[in-house]
Design a protein around this motif. Structure first.
Motif, PDB file in Angstrom:
ATOM      1  N   MET A  38       0.824  -1.206   0.000  1.00 46.25           N
ATOM      2  CA  MET A  38       0.000   0.000   0.000  1.00 46.25           C
ATOM      3  C   MET A  38       0.865   1.267   0.000  1.00 46.25           C
ATOM      4  SD  MET A  38      -3.092   1.088  -0.077  1.00 46.25           S
ATOM      5  CE  MET A  38      -4.067  -0.318   0.441  1.00 46.25           C
ATOM      6  N   LYS A  39       1.984   1.236   0.761  1.00 44.44           N
ATOM      7  CA  LYS A  39       2.868   2.401   0.790  1.00 44.44           C
ATOM      8  C   LYS A  39       3.484   2.663  -0.579  1.00 44.44           C
ATOM      9  CE  LYS A  39       4.093   2.035   5.696  1.00 44.44           C
ATOM     10  NZ  LYS A  39       5.195   1.862   6.666  1.00 44.44           N
ATOM     11  N   LEU A  40       3.811   1.576  -1.296  1.00 42.86           N
ATOM     12  CA  LEU A  40       4.382   1.732  -2.625  1.00 42.86           C
ATOM     13  C   LEU A  40       3.390   2.400  -3.574  1.00 42.86           C
ATOM     14  CD1 LEU A  40       6.664   1.229  -4.619  1.00 42.86           C
ATOM     15  CD2 LEU A  40       5.748  -1.068  -5.000  1.00 42.86           C
ATOM     16  N   ILE A  41       2.129   2.009  -3.482  1.00 40.58           N
ATOM     17  CA  ILE A  41       1.111   2.607  -4.358  1.00 40.58           C
ATOM     18  C   ILE A  41       0.904   4.084  -4.017  1.00 40.58           C
ATOM     19  CG2 ILE A  41      -1.246   2.395  -5.188  1.00 40.58           C
ATOM     20  CD1 ILE A  41      -1.210  -0.506  -4.351  1.00 40.58           C
ATOM     21  N   TRP A  42       0.902   4.406  -2.718  1.00 39.96           N
ATOM     22  CA  TRP A  42       0.775   5.808  -2.317  1.00 39.96           C
ATOM     23  C   TRP A  42       1.961   6.625  -2.827  1.00 39.96           C
ATOM     24  CZ3 TRP A  42      -3.301   8.305  -1.156  1.00 39.96           C
ATOM     25  CH2 TRP A  42      -4.352   7.695  -0.465  1.00 39.96           C
ATOM     26  N   LYS A  43       3.145   6.004  -2.807  1.00 42.66           N
ATOM     27  CA  LYS A  43       4.325   6.706  -3.306  1.00 42.66           C
ATOM     28  C   LYS A  43       4.198   7.012  -4.791  1.00 42.66           C
ATOM     29  CE  LYS A  43       9.365   6.336  -3.516  1.00 42.66           C
ATOM     30  NZ  LYS A  43      10.549   5.492  -3.197  1.00 42.66           N
ATOM     31  N   LEU A  44       3.718   6.039  -5.553  1.00 41.36           N
ATOM     32  CA  LEU A  44       3.492   6.268  -6.975  1.00 41.36           C
ATOM     33  C   LEU A  44       2.441   7.341  -7.199  1.00 41.36           C
ATOM     34  CD1 LEU A  44       3.471   2.595  -8.299  1.00 41.36           C
ATOM     35  CD2 LEU A  44       5.310   4.258  -8.494  1.00 41.36           C
ATOM     36  N   LEU A  45       1.413   7.324  -6.390  1.00 40.34           N
ATOM     37  CA  LEU A  45       0.313   8.282  -6.533  1.00 40.34           C
ATOM     38  C   LEU A  45       0.794   9.707  -6.283  1.00 40.34           C
ATOM     39  CD1 LEU A  45      -2.729   8.661  -6.968  1.00 40.34           C
ATOM     40  CD2 LEU A  45      -3.043   8.336  -4.519  1.00 40.34           C
ATOM     41  N   ARG A  46       1.638   9.896  -5.283  1.00 38.46           N
ATOM     42  CA  ARG A  46       2.107  11.235  -4.944  1.00 38.46           C
ATOM     43  C   ARG A  46       3.052  11.799  -5.997  1.00 38.46           C
ATOM     44  NH1 ARG A  46       2.579   8.957   0.307  1.00 38.46           N
ATOM     45  NH2 ARG A  46       4.816   8.675  -0.026  1.00 38.46           N
ATOM     46  N   GLN A  47       3.700  10.933  -6.757  1.00 46.26           N
ATOM     47  CA  GLN A  47       4.649  11.413  -7.754  1.00 46.26           C
ATOM     48  C   GLN A  47       3.977  12.224  -8.850  1.00 46.26           C
ATOM     49  OE1 GLN A  47       6.811   8.054  -9.228  1.00 46.26           O
ATOM     50  NE2 GLN A  47       8.145   7.893  -7.435  1.00 46.26           N
ATOM     51  N   HIS A  48       2.769  11.867  -9.214  1.00 38.39           N
ATOM     52  CA  HIS A  48       2.113  12.494 -10.368  1.00 38.39           C
ATOM     53  C   HIS A  48       0.827  13.220 -10.008  1.00 38.39           C
ATOM     54  CE1 HIS A  48       4.960  10.406 -12.876  1.00 38.39           C
ATOM     55  NE2 HIS A  48       4.588   9.247 -12.376  1.00 38.39           N
ATOM     56  N   ILE A  49       0.536  13.394  -8.742  1.00 37.28           N
ATOM     57  CA  ILE A  49      -0.720  14.034  -8.363  1.00 37.28           C
ATOM     58  C   ILE A  49      -0.685  15.518  -8.732  1.00 37.28           C
ATOM     59  CG2 ILE A  49      -0.004  14.654  -6.018  1.00 37.28           C
ATOM     60  CD1 ILE A  49      -2.833  13.885  -5.115  1.00 37.28           C
ATOM     61  N   SER A  50      -1.776  16.014  -9.254  1.00 34.36           N
ATOM     62  CA  SER A  50      -1.892  17.418  -9.654  1.00 34.36           C
ATOM     63  C   SER A  50      -2.817  18.139  -8.668  1.00 34.36           C
ATOM     64  CB  SER A  50      -2.444  17.528 -11.083  1.00 34.36           C
ATOM     65  OG  SER A  50      -2.670  18.873 -11.413  1.00 34.36           O
ATOM     66  N   ILE A  51      -2.221  19.004  -7.864  1.00 35.34           N
ATOM     67  CA  ILE A  51      -3.010  19.736  -6.875  1.00 35.34           C
ATOM     68  C   ILE A  51      -4.023  20.642  -7.556  1.00 35.34           C
ATOM     69  CG2 ILE A  51      -2.890  21.329  -4.938  1.00 35.34           C
ATOM     70  CD1 ILE A  51      -1.677  18.610  -4.377  1.00 35.34           C
ATOM     71  N   VAL A  52      -3.633  21.232  -8.679  1.00 38.38           N
ATOM     72  CA  VAL A  52      -4.541  22.160  -9.374  1.00 38.38           C
ATOM     73  C   VAL A  52      -5.778  21.423  -9.889  1.00 38.38           C
ATOM     74  CG1 VAL A  52      -4.757  23.725 -11.333  1.00 38.38           C
ATOM     75  CG2 VAL A  52      -2.635  23.664 -10.010  1.00 38.38           C
ATOM     76  N   GLN A  53      -5.581  20.223 -10.471  1.00 38.64           N
ATOM     77  CA  GLN A  53      -6.715  19.462 -10.994  1.00 38.64           C
ATOM     78  C   GLN A  53      -7.686  19.077  -9.889  1.00 38.64           C
ATOM     79  OE1 GLN A  53      -4.863  16.226 -13.076  1.00 38.64           O
ATOM     80  NE2 GLN A  53      -4.587  17.387 -14.962  1.00 38.64           N
ATOM     81  N   PHE A  54      -7.147  18.564  -8.785  1.00 42.23           N
ATOM     82  CA  PHE A  54      -8.022  18.136  -7.699  1.00 42.23           C
ATOM     83  C   PHE A  54      -8.660  19.328  -6.988  1.00 42.23           C
ATOM     84  CE2 PHE A  54      -5.633  14.222  -8.249  1.00 42.23           C
ATOM     85  CZ  PHE A  54      -6.620  13.278  -8.101  1.00 42.23           C
ATOM     86  N   ALA A  55      -7.943  20.440  -6.909  1.00 45.14           N
ATOM     87  CA  ALA A  55      -8.548  21.644  -6.328  1.00 45.14           C
ATOM     88  C   ALA A  55      -9.688  22.145  -7.206  1.00 45.14           C
ATOM     89  CB  ALA A  55      -7.489  22.731  -6.162  1.00 45.14           C
ATOM     90  N   GLY A  56      -9.500  22.075  -8.530  1.00 39.05           N
ATOM     91  CA  GLY A  56     -10.584  22.463  -9.434  1.00 39.05           C
ATOM     92  C   GLY A  56     -11.802  21.576  -9.277  1.00 39.05           C
ATOM     93  N   PHE A  57     -11.586  20.260  -9.149  1.00 36.83           N
ATOM     94  CA  PHE A  57     -12.715  19.359  -8.915  1.00 36.83           C
ATOM     95  C   PHE A  57     -13.416  19.689  -7.607  1.00 36.83           C
ATOM     96  CE2 PHE A  57     -13.606  15.752  -6.094  1.00 36.83           C
ATOM     97  CZ  PHE A  57     -14.824  15.365  -6.622  1.00 36.83           C
ATOM     98  N   ALA A  58     -12.622  19.850  -6.531  1.00 37.46           N
ATOM     99  CA  ALA A  58     -13.224  20.093  -5.220  1.00 37.46           C
ATOM    100  C   ALA A  58     -14.039  21.379  -5.224  1.00 37.46           C
ATOM    101  CB  ALA A  58     -12.133  20.154  -4.151  1.00 37.46           C
ATOM    102  N   LEU A  59     -13.514  22.425  -5.888  1.00 37.21           N
ATOM    103  CA  LEU A  59     -14.229  23.700  -5.920  1.00 37.21           C
ATOM    104  C   LEU A  59     -15.522  23.583  -6.722  1.00 37.21           C
ATOM    105  CD1 LEU A  59     -13.900  26.603  -4.936  1.00 37.21           C
ATOM    106  CD2 LEU A  59     -12.821  27.164  -7.121  1.00 37.21           C
TER     107      LEU A  59
END
Length: 625
Positions: free
Chosen positions: A1-22
């Motif tokens: 699970m930690k390995l998958i989270w590490k992969l996820l954090r490498q490419h996560i886009s804060i702007v995209q998710f902030a746009g969705f949340a807003l």
């Protein structure tokens, strides 16, 4: 699970998710606020009495100047009552009965007289009164009579008399504070009764008593008086039905307390709220699309690594869980913020409504909270299913199946111990997220391009290359900003071919080619041919280089006869393993007289030789044919 989270954090886009949340927050807030406001305001228009259903209307005849002068009565005949009962909108009809004797009443609060006047009583059939039988009953001999007062009486007391005499105000829960004494005279008799107030009426402007008391008192105190009803109470299937209004206008009847207009207002309010909620649903749907696009881009960027995790034994459920937890967390955060925002907005407008309508019910936020939870569960479930399907598709991909088959075949040719060592070695290679995948199958161009070292492609970072791959996969224009603040666009991407426009004067093409130079018994290997072309028009020059799948340089010479004094513009074929060369003879500026003869010689040279050549890949290099 930690390995998958590490992969996820490498490419996560804060702007995209902030746009969705807003966007999701705006949509959720519009839906919850509209629904809560509708539930809070609707009782202002439709609130009936606690003892009478909102689907009852009170009908009377219109009193005009002509009827007053001619003495025409305003009572209902039996034929008119029967006609009302036969109407399609009518469920049942009842008659108002009124007193035929004199009634005096005295009302006080805590010993202070408030009202002392001659009044009259009315009654309706008991089935129209929604009260427990033990509260709305009277038997001959009882000195206590249940009564229902018009709310206008208590409003006059609360906002006038009580204020000037420093008396406590009376609400529905303090009806027992009212002292109500009734004095009846008629037929040579005079009696006193005590009235027990059990409710207030918003829709009736007279004092109601039980039907049994009305029949007994009229028979006792006015036995010779016969009265026809002046008002009817009608239960309708839908008081906003246009048929009701048309019938009332045709018969010249009036509906008291503007009940029909209130129903129309509530119906209009419902339409407006539904329209606003529909806008909120559209915004939520768009935000859901933004979220799923962001998740798909994340998954696409990590496709090769997710395949490796699935190969070494991770289940699709475990691989998709971090993405599902991420979406659920964002949805929960949006829900909580929306609920808090609705709470403060509602607190503001409820103060205004209570000032305008003091007797309206306060209500609660349970409707908005319930609707918000339902939306949260629905959106989260859709997110989970979409992510699960995406991961399962990766798990079932053809290249993964081929790799597993190759591992199985290879393991069959080894001893048991060797097979175990080989599986461990493959597992170790798969776990290394930074090493390019080496396989017996042909690697895809998107995979090779994403793992390309920055030193060989300084125009773009790895994130920029991954973005171009994602944009191309979703049919979008694959254009990003390069490291020199210019625009770089991917023009074409297939499994074995890539064409990128670096700038207005630079292009790069890549082609995956089979390498037949492997030793006998070795697995088939592949090379990457990269052609970089600079210039424009008839002034171009290309550099041709070869690399293995680990992006190590490989020396391969091209086999063709080149005319002297020429530059070459090379281009790879997307469909075939061929290379086209276009010779570019060097020309000088013609505006100088002493150069004209030289350029004429170049033109004669172009006409005498073949300046376009096509080379074919023979498994080792490109060769002229």
């Amino acid at each position: 699970m930690k390995l998958i989270w590490k992969l996820l954090r490498q490419h996560i886009s804060i702007v995209q998710f902030a746009g969705f949340a807003l966007a999701n927050l705006f949509g959720m807030l519009i839906i919850l606020m509209s629904y809560q406001f509708y539930r809070d305001v609707l009782p202002v228009f439709t609130q009936g009495d606690s003892f009478m259903s909102a689907d009852f209307i009170v009908v009377s005849k219109h009193i005009s100047e002509a009827s007053s002068l001619t003495g025409k009565g305003n009572t209902f005949s039996e034929e008119e009552i029967e006609d009302m009962e036969n109407q399609r909108f009518s469920v049942r009809t009842g008659k108002f009965s009124s007193t035929a004797y004199k009634v005096d009443a005295r009302m006080g609060v805590q010993g202070t007289p408030v009202l002392n006047s001659e009044l009259f009583f009315e009654s309706v059939p008991d089935e129209f009164i929604d009260l427990p039988l033990q509260q709305w009953t009277w038997n001959p001999g009882d000195k206590e009579v249940p009564v229902i007062l018009p709310r206008t009486y208590i409003n006059m007391y609360n906002f006038g008399f009580a204020h000037t005499h420093s008396l406590p105000k009376i609400s529905d829960g303090l009806m027992g504070m009212i002292d109500f004494h009734i004095f009846i005279r008629g037929n040579g008799r005079q009696d006193e009764y005590r009235g027990k107030v059990i409710g207030f009426s918003n829709r009736l402007n007279s004092i109601l008593v039980p039907q049994r008391f009305m029949d007994w008192s009229n028979q006792t105190y006015a036995p010779d008086e016969q009265q026809e009803p002046t008002r009817l109470i009608v239960q309708v299937a839908n008081s906003a039905d246009e048929t009701v209004l048309n019938y009332m206008d045709k018969q010249d009847y009036e509906v008291e307390n503007d009940k029909l207009n209130a129903e129309k207002t509530s119906y209009f309010l419902k339409l407006v709220v539904m329209l606003v909620m529909a806008i909120g649903v559209v915004i939520c749907a768009l935000s859901f699309y933004i979220l799923m696009l962001s998740i798909y881009l994340l998954v696409q960027k990590n496709t090769s690594k997710l395949e490796n995790l699935l190969l070494i034994g991770y289940s699709p459920v475990k691989v998709g869980m971090p993405y599902q937890m991420l979406t659920a967390g964002i949805n929960l955060l949006v829900l909580l913020i929306a609920i808090v925002a609705v709470f403060f907005i509602r607190d503001y407008y409820m103060e205004v409504l209570e000032l305008l309508f003091p007797n309206m019910s306060e209500g609660n936020m349970l409707p908005a909270f319930t609707l918000g939870c339902c939306l949260f569960l629905l959106v989260t479930l859709c997110n989970h299913l979409a992510i699960r399907n995406k991961v399962v598709r990766i798990w079932k991909r053809k290249d993964v199946a081929m790799l597993l088959l190759a591992l199985f075949v290879a393991s069959q040719s080894l001893s048991a111990q060797q097979a175990q060592d080989a599986k461990i070695s493959v597992g170790q290679e798969v776990r290394s997220a930074q090493q390019p995948i080496k396989s017996v199958q042909q690697p895809t161009m998107s995979q090779l391009f994403s793992e390309m070292p920055d030193s060989l492609f300084p125009y773009l970072s790895r994130v920029g290359r991954l973005d171009m791959i994602d944009f191309s996969a979703y049919g979008m224009k694959a254009e990003v900003t390069n490291r020199f603040d210019g625009k770089t666009e991917m023009l074409r991407l297939t499994d074995d071919y890539l064409h990128i426009r670096l700038s207005a004067v630079a292009d790069v093409e890549m082609k995956v080619l089979p390498d037949s130079s492997s030793a006998p018994g070795d697995s088939l290997r592949y090379l990457i041919c990269m052609v970089t072309t600079y210039g424009s028009g008839k002034c171009k020059d290309s550099a041709i280089r070869f690399y293995d799948t680990s992006w190590q340089s490989v020396e391969r010479a091209l086999r063709f006869r080149a005319p002297a004094g020429c530059m070459y513009a090379a281009s790879l074929s997307p469909e075939e393993a061929t290379l086209e060369l276009q010779a570019m003879p060097i020309q000088l500026e013609p505006n100088r007289t002493y150069m004209n003869d030289y350029n004429h010689e170049i033109k004669a040279y172009e006409d005498s030789v073949n300046l376009q050549k096509k080379l074919k890949w023979n498994g080792f290099t490109f060769k002229e044919y």
